[in-house]
Design a protein around this motif. Structure first.
Motif, PDB file in Angstrom:
ATOM      1  N   UNK A  77      -0.956  -3.065  -0.128  1.00 57.52           N
ATOM      2  CA  UNK A  77       0.013  -2.565   0.844  1.00 57.52           C
ATOM      3  C   UNK A  77      -0.303  -1.106   1.135  1.00 57.52           C
ATOM      4  N   UNK A  78      -0.231  -0.751   2.407  1.00 59.77           N
ATOM      5  CA  UNK A  78      -0.429   0.642   2.815  1.00 59.77           C
ATOM      6  C   UNK A  78       0.855   1.108   3.500  1.00 59.77           C
ATOM      7  N   UNK A  79       1.589   2.078   2.900  1.00 58.66           N
ATOM      8  CA  UNK A  79       1.341   2.791   1.645  1.00 58.66           C
ATOM      9  C   UNK A  79       1.363   1.863   0.428  1.00 58.66           C
ATOM     10  N   UNK A  80       0.871   2.386  -0.712  1.00 57.13           N
ATOM     11  CA  UNK A  80       0.737   1.578  -1.920  1.00 57.13           C
ATOM     12  C   UNK A  80       2.092   1.049  -2.384  1.00 57.13           C
ATOM     13  N   UNK A  81       2.046  -0.013  -3.204  1.00 50.17           N
ATOM     14  CA  UNK A  81       3.261  -0.684  -3.653  1.00 50.17           C
ATOM     15  C   UNK A  81       4.221   0.261  -4.376  1.00 50.17           C
ATOM     16  N   UNK A  82       3.706   1.225  -5.099  1.00 51.94           N
ATOM     17  CA  UNK A  82       4.580   2.105  -5.875  1.00 51.94           C
ATOM     18  C   UNK A  82       5.068   3.317  -5.089  1.00 51.94           C
ATOM     19  N   UNK A  83       4.736   3.362  -3.794  1.00 53.54           N
ATOM     20  CA  UNK A  83       5.156   4.499  -2.976  1.00 53.54           C
ATOM     21  C   UNK A  83       6.348   4.129  -2.100  1.00 53.54           C
ATOM     22  N   UNK A  84       7.150   5.119  -1.794  1.00 54.42           N
ATOM     23  CA  UNK A  84       8.305   4.921  -0.923  1.00 54.42           C
ATOM     24  C   UNK A  84       7.838   4.771   0.527  1.00 54.42           C
ATOM     25  N   UNK A  85       8.315   3.717   1.201  1.00 51.14           N
ATOM     26  CA  UNK A  85       7.866   3.491   2.581  1.00 51.14           C
ATOM     27  C   UNK A  85       8.979   3.776   3.580  1.00 51.14           C
ATOM     28  N   UNK A  86      10.002   4.483   3.125  1.00 52.53           N
ATOM     29  CA  UNK A  86      11.114   4.809   4.024  1.00 52.53           C
ATOM     30  C   UNK A  86      10.609   5.553   5.256  1.00 52.53           C
ATOM     31  N   UNK A  87      10.903   5.004   6.421  1.00 46.69           N
ATOM     32  CA  UNK A  87      10.483   5.621   7.677  1.00 46.69           C
ATOM     33  C   UNK A  87       9.048   5.340   8.062  1.00 46.69           C
ATOM     34  N   UNK A  88       8.349   4.522   7.277  1.00 42.85           N
ATOM     35  CA  UNK A  88       6.946   4.196   7.566  1.00 42.85           C
ATOM     36  C   UNK A  88       6.792   2.708   7.845  1.00 42.85           C
TER      37      UNK A  88
END
Length: 228
Positions: free
Chosen positions: A75-86
């Motif tokens: 997943x981009x961003x990576x699974x452990x990153x917050x994707x809020x607003x992305x």
């Protein structure tokens, strides 16, 4: 592609269909919205189906980690990153495949890498490297504890007393192409008891690996009546 929308299948079937439909390169990574085009087709249940898609992607990633010891579902961003607003995008690593892993498979690829890789074309060597990377992500400890895997502790590689000559990469490429395409080769051949080499047209058949030397085998016609 599935004959029906993925959302119409049971949980296990959805995960397998989702695995098949995901792209195999970062350049082709898709968003949830793009995945919904094949995942769910009922506008009345769009919200629920999209939530199921998110859960299925998370579940598939967990299976890859638990069963295959692989982070192949990216997943981009990576699974452990917050994707809020992305906008998250998903794809499966190109070298990953659901292969049957057993002792013989691991042993074969390791021996191929160790003893023949230096004689193979660059593309072949890369494929072997990719395969070994994939295998190392899986349950390799189990292989090393198996009867076949334990043989590796008793294998000793000694430096050869016969020094292989340095081979020109263009020469090797010509040999590879002749073998793969059934072409003739014109070679310069010299017997050890002759003073000068002679030119020969040969029909190559294969390569033989002995110690750290590689030998080209083939047919050398002796007259004009050989049957091709």
């Amino acid at each position: 592609m599935p004959a029906h929308s993925i959302a119409s299948y049971t949980k296990s079937a959805r995960l397998f269909a989702l695995y098949q439909s995901l792209p195999r390169s970062e350049a082709d990574a898709v968003s949830l919205t793009e995945l919904m085009q094949t995942y769910g087709s009922n506008p009345d249940h769009f919200t629920n189906e999209r939530k199921n898609l998110e859960n299925d992607l998370t579940g598939l990633n967990q299976i890859f980690n638990d069963v295959f010891y692989s982070n192949a579902l990216i997943r981009v961003p990576a699974w452990d990153q917050n994707i809020s607003g992305k906008t998250a995008r998903f794809y499966i690593e190109a070298s990953f495949s659901i292969d049957v892993l057993n002792e013989q498979t691991v042993f074969f690829w390791e021996m191929l890498d160790k003893y023949t890789a230096n004689y193979l074309p660059v593309s072949f060597k890369q494929e072997i490297a990719d395969k070994l990377t994939q295998l190392r992500r899986q349950d390799k400890d189990k292989f090393h504890q198996s009867p076949l895997g334990q043989w590796q502790d008793h294998l000793i590689t000694l430096p050869s007393i016969v020094q292989a000559p340095t081979l020109d990469s263009d020469v090797l490429e010509s040999i590879h192409q002749a073998l793969l395409q059934n072409r003739q080769l014109r070679i310069s051949y010299q017997n050890k008891w002759e003073e000068k080499p002679v030119q020969r047209m040969v029909y190559p058949k294969g390569l033989i690996f002995i110690d750290n030397m590689v030998y080209l085998t083939g047919f050398n016609p002796t007259d004009d009546h050989i049957n091709d």
